[in-house]
Design an enzyme around this catalytic site. Structure first.
Site, PDB file in Angstrom:
ATOM      1  N   HIS A  81       0.827  -1.220   0.000  1.00  0.00           N
ATOM      2  CA  HIS A  81       0.000   0.000   0.000  1.00  0.00           C
ATOM      3  C   HIS A  81       0.861   1.271   0.000  1.00  0.00           C
ATOM      4  O   HIS A  81       0.461   2.294  -0.539  1.00  0.00           O
ATOM      5  CB  HIS A  81      -1.007   0.003   1.165  1.00  0.00           C
ATOM      6  CG  HIS A  81      -0.406  -0.154   2.518  1.00  0.00           C
ATOM      7  ND1 HIS A  81       0.009  -1.357   3.019  1.00  0.00           N
ATOM      8  CD2 HIS A  81      -0.171   0.767   3.488  1.00  0.00           C
ATOM      9  CE1 HIS A  81       0.478  -1.176   4.246  1.00  0.00           C
ATOM     10  NE2 HIS A  81       0.373   0.097   4.545  1.00  0.00           N
ATOM     11  N   CYS A 165     -30.498  -1.658  -9.363  1.00  0.00           N
ATOM     12  CA  CYS A 165     -31.510  -2.193  -8.460  1.00  0.00           C
ATOM     13  C   CYS A 165     -32.913  -1.814  -8.935  1.00  0.00           C
ATOM     14  O   CYS A 165     -33.887  -1.995  -8.221  1.00  0.00           O
ATOM     15  CB  CYS A 165     -31.267  -1.660  -7.054  1.00  0.00           C
ATOM     16  SG  CYS A 165     -31.163   0.136  -7.014  1.00  0.00           S
TER      17      CYS A 165
END
Ligand code: CTP
Length: 425
Positions: A81, A165
């Site tokens: 990271h 959705c």
């Protein structure tokens, strides 16, 4: 349509996707950035991996795709990271899910993406995406607001539409072309290191763009070659720099996605453009009149019928009037403190452009006038680049040939400086 190839060549962009169905569009973004010449690395959260294949991301970015299981690798001498955060000149999180938004805004570092975001000291473009009810939830809104207070974050709010959705409402991720445009705009600043400029926050910019159409009869019309590209790019760069932007535009030849985030009012004729601009002018801190207004119109507003072509010579001979100068009228009725930028599309040698530009600015009374040649290869109407002269009170500044995004930054800098000297706006 490519945005600004020059600005992205060799630039290092880390693209991360978190768990929203909009992640299915992230490969398009990666592909667009790579085609524009950027070096791209990809990162997927475990939820994003359920929705989009790491193989697709690796193939399109021409590099392996990083995932949570790669974070603590004994063969690496430095944490992944940290390496990714330091490698990137710009990070793009698209889509940014409610969970990743929550972690980031609260400073939590569990997982590769969350820890990379906290370690990243470079600008981060955040394109949020989720269901409308989730987006409107006060907890999510609070996180979104605190995110925007973090240094280096450039928020790309969701747009409205049909969601996966089946709900109709806010929550769609910014279109990949819009995100690519934002990336190119950030890299077009031509400064050594990328930085986030929100100098237009709290200001409202009204922009006109594109050609106008004037009816000759029921079928025929008069227009010009303007694509609207310069005006739309100016509007988008101002938005990225924090402005609220309204765009009154004639028919455009730019991707529909480039209009996202702007308060748009499409018009056809110069008269409609004038009405829209007058209605909106008083609220604006500045006005950029980029539109190429047609020069003539029929005094009858256009015939309701379509005469045969044998009647055209007669039709062109009479019944025409010159178009009123919209810009001149807008200068005359502007509220105190409003700054106005005009454009002049001209042909000829530099000394001619300067002379005619100076006369035009005096006649129209605008604070700034960008004089740009439209008879030179690779610049002008519909092209990616522009050059010219920026004229103002005591100002005669050469604008060298550069991308229209870079020209937009240049003009916003100049207009912004003038606004600083304004007391009441
Ligand atoms: N403009 C306007 N109204 C018009 C024509 C032009 O507001 N009827 C504005 C344009 O939006 C632009 C500026 O004036 O900001 C200069 O446009 P340009 O076409 O160069 O100027 P014209 O006044 O039409 O001059 P020319 O005679 O050269 O065509």
């Amino acid at each position: 349509m490519r945005t600004d190839v020059g600005a992205l060549k060799g630039r290092r962009v880390l693209v991360a996707a978190s768990g929203s169905i909009a992640a299915v569009k992230t490969p398009l973004l990666v592909s667009g950035l790579v085609q524009a010449g950027a070096e791209v690395r990809c990162l997927l959260t475990p939820s994003a991996e359920q929705l989009v294949s790491p193989v697709a991301m690796a193939t399109l970015s021409r590099h392996r795709c990083y995932r949570d299981q790669d974070q603590w690798d004994p063969s690496r001498s430095r944490p992944l990271h940290i390496e990714l955060a330091e490698w990137a000149e710009l990070m793009v999180v698209a889509p940014l899910s409610a969970t990743t938004l929550g972690r980031w805004s609260q400073g939590l570092a569990d997982g590769l993406l969350a820890s990379t975001l906290l370690a990243c000291e470079r600008p981060v473009l955040a394109a949020v995406a989720m269901n409308t009810a989730m987006w409107r939830h006060p907890a999510v809104q609070a996180n979104w607001e605190s995110l925007q207070r973090l240094p280096g974050v450039i928020p790309l709010s969701p747009t409205a539409g049909l969601l996966a959705c089946d709900r109709l409402g806010d929550g769609r991720m910014a279109d990949p072309l819009q995100i690519e445009l934002a990336v190119a705009a950030l890299f077009s600043r031509q400064e050594a290191e990328l930085s986030v400029d929100r100098s237009w926050s709290g200001r409202r910019l009204l922009v006109s763009a594109g050609p106008t159409l004037e009816a000759i009869d029921a079928a025929r019309l008069i227009s010009n070659r303007s694509s609207g590209r310069m005006g739309v790019l100016l509007a988008q760069v101002a938005r990225l720099r924090g402005a609220d932007v309204e765009l009154v535009h004639g028919p455009l030849q730019v991707p529909q996605a480039w209009l996202e985030g702007l308060d748009c009012e499409p018009v056809e004729s110069a008269e409609q453009m004038q009405q829209a601009l007058h209605r909106r002018q008083d609220q604006a801190s500045a006005l950029a009149m980029v539109a190429a207004v047609a020069d003539l119109r029929r005094s009858d507003g256009g015939l309701p019928s379509k005469p045969p072509k044998s009647g055209l010579p007669q039709l062109f001979e009479q019944g025409w009037e010159p178009m009123p100068d919209l810009l001149r009228g807008l200068v005359d009725r502007r509220p105190a403190g409003q700054r106005i930028l005009g454009f002049a599309a001209l042909t000829g040698a530099d000394h001619d452009l300067l002379m005619r530009g100076g006369q035009k600015r005096a006649g129209k009374g605008c604070d700034l006038l960008m004089v740009n040649p439209i008879d030179r290869a690779g610049e002008g109407f519909g092209e990616n680049q522009a050059s010219g002269w920026l004229l103002g009170d005591g100002l005669q500044q050469r604008v060298p040939l550069k991308s229209k995004l870079a020209v937009a930054h240049h003009l916003l800098d100049a207009l912004g400086e003038l606004l600083k000297t304004t007391t009441s706006c």
